[in-house]
Design an enzyme around this catalytic site. Sequence first.
Site, PDB file in Angstrom:
ATOM      1  N   GLU A 166      -4.162  -2.798   5.880  1.00 45.77           N
ATOM      2  CA  GLU A 166      -3.259  -3.525   6.951  1.00 45.77           C
ATOM      3  C   GLU A 166      -4.619  -3.956   7.810  1.00 45.77           C
ATOM      4  OE1 GLU A 166      -3.099  -0.582   5.630  1.00 45.77           O
ATOM      5  OE2 GLU A 166      -1.007   0.465   6.031  1.00 45.77           O
ATOM      6  N   TRP A 193      -4.518   5.054  -4.219  1.00 48.67           N
ATOM      7  CA  TRP A 193      -3.768   6.423  -3.555  1.00 48.67           C
ATOM      8  C   TRP A 193      -2.883   7.074  -4.429  1.00 48.67           C
ATOM      9  CZ3 TRP A 193      -5.677   7.475   0.768  1.00 48.67           C
ATOM     10  CH2 TRP A 193      -6.035   6.392   1.579  1.00 48.67           C
ATOM     11  N   THR A 201       0.914  -1.194   0.043  1.00 49.64           N
ATOM     12  CA  THR A 201       0.138   0.124  -0.079  1.00 49.64           C
ATOM     13  C   THR A 201       1.000   1.287  -0.048  1.00 49.64           C
ATOM     14  OG1 THR A 201      -1.917   1.170   1.117  1.00 49.64           O
ATOM     15  CG2 THR A 201      -0.457   0.022   2.409  1.00 49.64           C
ATOM     16  N   LYS A 240      -7.218   9.942  -2.013  1.00 50.52           N
ATOM     17  CA  LYS A 240      -7.714   8.752  -2.817  1.00 50.52           C
ATOM     18  C   LYS A 240      -8.546   9.064  -3.942  1.00 50.52           C
ATOM     19  CE  LYS A 240      -8.273   4.292  -0.944  1.00 50.52           C
ATOM     20  NZ  LYS A 240      -8.734   3.489   0.100  1.00 50.52           N
TER      21      LYS A 240
HETATM   22  P1  AMP Z   1      -6.387   0.874   1.417  1.00 52.98           P
HETATM   23  O1  AMP Z   1      -5.250   0.252   2.296  1.00 52.98           O
HETATM   24  O2  AMP Z   1      -6.197   1.273   0.023  1.00 52.98           O
HETATM   25  O3  AMP Z   1      -7.458  -0.160   1.481  1.00 52.98           O
HETATM   26  O4  AMP Z   1      -7.218   2.234   2.140  1.00 52.98           O
HETATM   27  C1  AMP Z   1      -7.560   2.268   3.234  1.00 52.98           C
HETATM   28  C2  AMP Z   1      -8.042   3.795   3.762  1.00 52.98           C
HETATM   29  O5  AMP Z   1      -9.265   4.115   2.775  1.00 52.98           O
HETATM   30  C3  AMP Z   1      -8.442   4.093   5.138  1.00 52.98           C
HETATM   31  O6  AMP Z   1      -7.553   4.109   5.955  1.00 52.98           O
HETATM   32  C4  AMP Z   1      -9.458   5.333   4.781  1.00 52.98           C
HETATM   33  O7  AMP Z   1      -8.390   6.354   4.808  1.00 52.98           O
HETATM   34  C5  AMP Z   1      -9.860   4.891   3.470  1.00 52.98           C
HETATM   35  N1  AMP Z   1     -11.293   4.370   3.419  1.00 52.98           N
HETATM   36  C6  AMP Z   1     -11.457   2.998   3.270  1.00 52.98           C
HETATM   37  N2  AMP Z   1     -12.990   2.589   3.530  1.00 52.98           N
HETATM   38  C7  AMP Z   1     -13.350   4.006   3.886  1.00 52.98           C
HETATM   39  C8  AMP Z   1     -14.625   4.284   4.150  1.00 52.98           C
HETATM   40  N3  AMP Z   1     -15.766   3.453   4.090  1.00 52.98           N
HETATM   41  N4  AMP Z   1     -14.926   5.806   4.212  1.00 52.98           N
HETATM   42  C9  AMP Z   1     -14.035   6.481   4.324  1.00 52.98           C
HETATM   43  N5  AMP Z   1     -12.779   6.389   4.189  1.00 52.98           N
HETATM   44  C10 AMP Z   1     -12.460   4.894   3.789  1.00 52.98           C
END
Ligand code: AMP
Length: 538
Positions: free
Chosen positions: A327, A442, A181, A437
Amino acid sequence: MRHTMMRYELTLTSMFRRAAEHYSNTEIVSRKPDKSLDRRTFGDFDRRARQLASALRKAGCKKGDRVATLMWNHYAHLEAYFGIPIAGCVLHTLNLRLHPDEIAFIATHAEDRFVIVDDVLWPLFDKVRAKAKFDKVIVLRLTSAPLPAGTIDYEDFLNSGDASDPLPDLVEDDPMGLCYTSGTTGKPKGVCYSHRSIALHSLGASLSDTLGLSRRDTILPVVPMFHANAWGIPFAAIMIGAKMVMPGPHLDGESLLELFEKEKVTLAAGVPTIWLGILQALDKEPKRWSLTRDMRMVVGGSAAPESVIRGLDKHGLRVIHAWGMTETAPLGSVSHLAPHMDDWAEDDKYAHRAKQGIASPFVELRAVSDAGVVPRDGKSPGELEVRGAWVAGSYVPPSDENATKWTQDGWFKTGDVVTIDGGGCIKITDRTKDLIKSGGEWISSIDLENLIMGHPAVKEAAVVAVPHPKWDERPLAVVVLKDGAIASEADLRAFVAAKVAKFQVPDAFVFEATIPKTSAGKFLKSELREKYKAHKLG
Ligand code: AMP
């Protein structure tokens, strides 16, 4: 007294064996790049995943060796999802949205030995392999393109394996998968999952009050299998015996709706950008598709806007809003209405569903500020911290962030800012991590800033997220030029585009005389975000 229970290893092998035993006729439908459908069964999947496991071992892949994939969502990726781990190897899903240099960095950091690549992704992989070494490159031919020189045909590779070879005995603490990530400071970082974490995650994700997966479901993961295990859905779906529909590369609203209708999909999962595309298509032609009644849409990766939840409801599609991270394997929390909310006003119900919900079993959440753990009053903000059975305890070393992202008492610091109410429901209000995002993927603002500041005309650059109706967020760069230096927006755009993936190039470059700073001399991003939140993007 000691307990008297058996020790039983929670492995993917156990889930895999059971699937073949009980669900061999269940279908796996994949849409190919030319939009034709490929139909197989769990029985075929079982045989081919065993062949893959056997072939990998015969080719010298040992326990713990990394085998990478660079693939869309389809039957062969599903075979890799199980065939690699049941061989004792580690499935490393490479993210095809990244720049080839970044993919090469990640593959090298992970020490990937073999890689399986979709032929349609060859132009991208060709650039990756110029910078990263693999012992074997295996190509899945989805088109009639000739096999690239020096590679092995996926079908030939499978045929070198024997489906009747016994599977190795594994223990639940064996590693099985690897996802990288974006790093907040510089390089991407890897999370290595254990068999146990994914087995428990599959159970957790299937519960009625989480994603509620069942053998009666037909599940379509729009979320890519190269991003956070496609939210663990392929593992859980095989475990419970649900029919799988794999969309391949066509992810626009109309293409997905066609597939939902044709295959009678009951549950699909993806980021808000995807559901926005679907909502727009449905609003335009509400009668065109006949979808399964009360079809569920799992929305995560970014906040599900209340307007999308309401809009989809009007078409009979029910949003399940979930929060998670690479994570956390990734499922952390899910938002459902509790029984006592049944007689709430409609507006209150929608507001609740737009929150990120409560922790799933075996996951704990708390919010922490400088003053300590914040009260659960639904008002006080704090950084969300998490611990649990499928939460990472560190990144794959070496990583600078191993020293900073875990607390002394064993919680992972998510970088998300939340309030938590008396019922334990979280609401994400902000992000402390310097990341943007866009459409579920990302973009590191710090990487972009360093890159832009490498331009000879640039003195300073700060990159912030600007809200965007389709992509959720897009990057905007605020640039201060050196005295007397000249550079246009087009110059800077071309300079950045040469080094990062296309979707990571800022939508706008604005020129300022200075950038506001904090007392510690850091860019005051909150002020920039506020100033540019309504900036018209290109
Ligand atoms: P990833 O590791 O790429 O899946 O990204 C995780 C991050 O995405 C989290 O720490 C949040 O910042 C964002 N995220 C994931 N789900 C949500 C959600 N339902 N609402 C707001 N942010 C989210």
